[in-house]
Design a protein around this motif. Structure first.
Motif, PDB file in Angstrom:
ATOM      1  N   GLY A 109       0.945  -1.176   0.038  1.00 37.59           N
ATOM      2  CA  GLY A 109       0.077   0.048  -0.073  1.00 37.59           C
ATOM      3  C   GLY A 109       1.026   1.120  -0.072  1.00 37.59           C
ATOM      4  N   GLU A 110       2.081   1.365   0.636  1.00 32.93           N
ATOM      5  CA  GLU A 110       2.888   2.738   0.756  1.00 32.93           C
ATOM      6  C   GLU A 110       3.235   2.833  -0.505  1.00 32.93           C
ATOM      7  N   HIS A 111       3.949   1.831  -1.213  1.00 34.09           N
ATOM      8  CA  HIS A 111       4.309   2.028  -2.693  1.00 34.09           C
ATOM      9  C   HIS A 111       2.964   2.689  -3.755  1.00 34.09           C
ATOM     10  N   ALA A 112       1.845   1.746  -3.605  1.00 32.16           N
ATOM     11  CA  ALA A 112       0.780   2.349  -4.428  1.00 32.16           C
ATOM     12  C   ALA A 112       0.542   3.709  -4.147  1.00 32.16           C
ATOM     13  N   LEU A 113       0.541   4.065  -2.870  1.00 33.67           N
ATOM     14  CA  LEU A 113      -0.111   5.598  -2.657  1.00 33.67           C
ATOM     15  C   LEU A 113       1.132   6.242  -3.208  1.00 33.67           C
ATOM     16  N   PHE A 114       2.474   5.928  -2.900  1.00 37.56           N
ATOM     17  CA  PHE A 114       3.411   6.818  -3.543  1.00 37.56           C
ATOM     18  C   PHE A 114       3.310   7.127  -5.066  1.00 37.56           C
ATOM     19  N   LEU A 115       2.911   5.902  -5.916  1.00 37.40           N
ATOM     20  CA  LEU A 115       2.988   6.114  -7.382  1.00 37.40           C
ATOM     21  C   LEU A 115       1.655   6.792  -7.796  1.00 37.40           C
ATOM     22  N   ILE A 116       0.363   6.579  -6.922  1.00 36.00           N
ATOM     23  CA  ILE A 116      -0.867   7.330  -7.475  1.00 36.00           C
ATOM     24  C   ILE A 116      -0.760   8.584  -7.124  1.00 36.00           C
ATOM     25  N   GLN A 117       0.226   9.286  -6.255  1.00 38.49           N
ATOM     26  CA  GLN A 117       0.416  10.537  -5.818  1.00 38.49           C
ATOM     27  C   GLN A 117       1.410  11.248  -6.697  1.00 38.49           C
ATOM     28  N   GLU A 118       2.113  10.272  -7.126  1.00 36.71           N
ATOM     29  CA  GLU A 118       3.521  10.965  -8.148  1.00 36.71           C
ATOM     30  C   GLU A 118       3.025  10.829  -9.522  1.00 36.71           C
ATOM     31  N   TYR A 119       2.421  10.153 -10.121  1.00 42.10           N
ATOM     32  CA  TYR A 119       2.040  10.034 -11.419  1.00 42.10           C
ATOM     33  C   TYR A 119       0.396  10.154 -11.804  1.00 42.10           C
ATOM     34  N   THR A 120       0.151  10.532 -12.999  1.00 44.42           N
ATOM     35  CA  THR A 120      -1.251  10.509 -13.142  1.00 44.42           C
ATOM     36  C   THR A 120      -1.747   9.348 -13.779  1.00 44.42           C
TER      37      THR A 120
END
Length: 224
Positions: free
Chosen positions: A33-44
């Motif tokens: 989940g931490e990686h998922a949250l980082f990606l969804i906040q970093e990329y569109t």
């Protein structure tokens, strides 16, 4: 179209990655989940597929935090839990739809396409601009009813433009939505694809289906 998959089952993650890439999607992967949250906040992303039972940060929290950060990408929940209360919790957290494991690939693909269309304001699986028709189910583009022979990337570019008719789409945005995140964003390959599309869509040069806005990007011609 660019999709995030957050799933901690490595076998299922690999299967989903292969399935979506086979159908022309650019895919980023997260196994917690931490990686998922980082990606969804970093990329569109055009869509995020999120498993509820993620380690480090569960899927509910990923969705809540993403929505709190004003992430507007449609979210499809994957869950092995079939209790209605958990489905409701996921939708209340900000998800747009859910799919219970095990599922058929065809159903997953249909939901993915429907959510992406809905997010772009297109409820109908076909989108028309003048004589040009995009069929998102058949993954086909026709001009005056005649199917065009397009490469996978040419189709992706045209699909993204037609599903976002109100936007001016920059080369960088197009690249991010049709390629994996490690692709060279400075490449002029988008110009090549747009040039080929113009020739295939409009061999006589009378329609002008794709507009170029100097220094800004491209837009589908809404007045065809």
């Amino acid at each position: 179209m660019r999709i995030l998959i957050a799933e901690d089952d490595s076998r299922l993650l690999t299967q989903l990655d292969a399935l979506l890439q086979q159908h022309g999607y650019s895919v980023d992967l997260a196994d917690n989940g931490e990686h998922a949250l980082f990606l969804i906040q970093e990329y569109t992303y055009d869509l995020a597929i999120i498993d509820i039972g993620l380690p480090k940060l569960d899927g509910f929290d990923v969705i809540r935090k993403a929505r709190k950060a004003d992430i507007k990408s449609p979210i499809l929940i994957l869950t092995a839990r079939d209790r209605w209360q958990e489905k409701v919790e996921g939708l209340d957290a900000g998800a747009d739809d859910y799919l219970t494991k095990p599922f058929h690939n065809e159903e997953l693909l249909a939901r993915v396409k429907a959510l992406i269309r809905r997010a772009s304001g297109q409820a109908n699986p076909t989108v028309e601009f003048g004589p040009i028709t995009l069929d998102t189910v058949a993954e086909e583009i026709t001009v005056n009813g005649t199917p065009l022979v397009l490469t996978a990337y040419e189709y992706k570019v045209m699909e993204y433009l037609m599903l976002n008719p109100q936007k001016v789409i920059s080369k960088t945005e197009l690249t991010e939505h049709i390629y994996d995140q490690d692709f060279d964003l400075d490449s002029n390959v988008i110009e090549v694809f747009v040039g080929r599309l113009r020739k295939k869509l409009d061999p006589k040069g009378s329609l002008k289906p794709i507009e170029t806005l100097r220094g800004r990007g491209y837009r589908i011609n809404r007045h065809l």
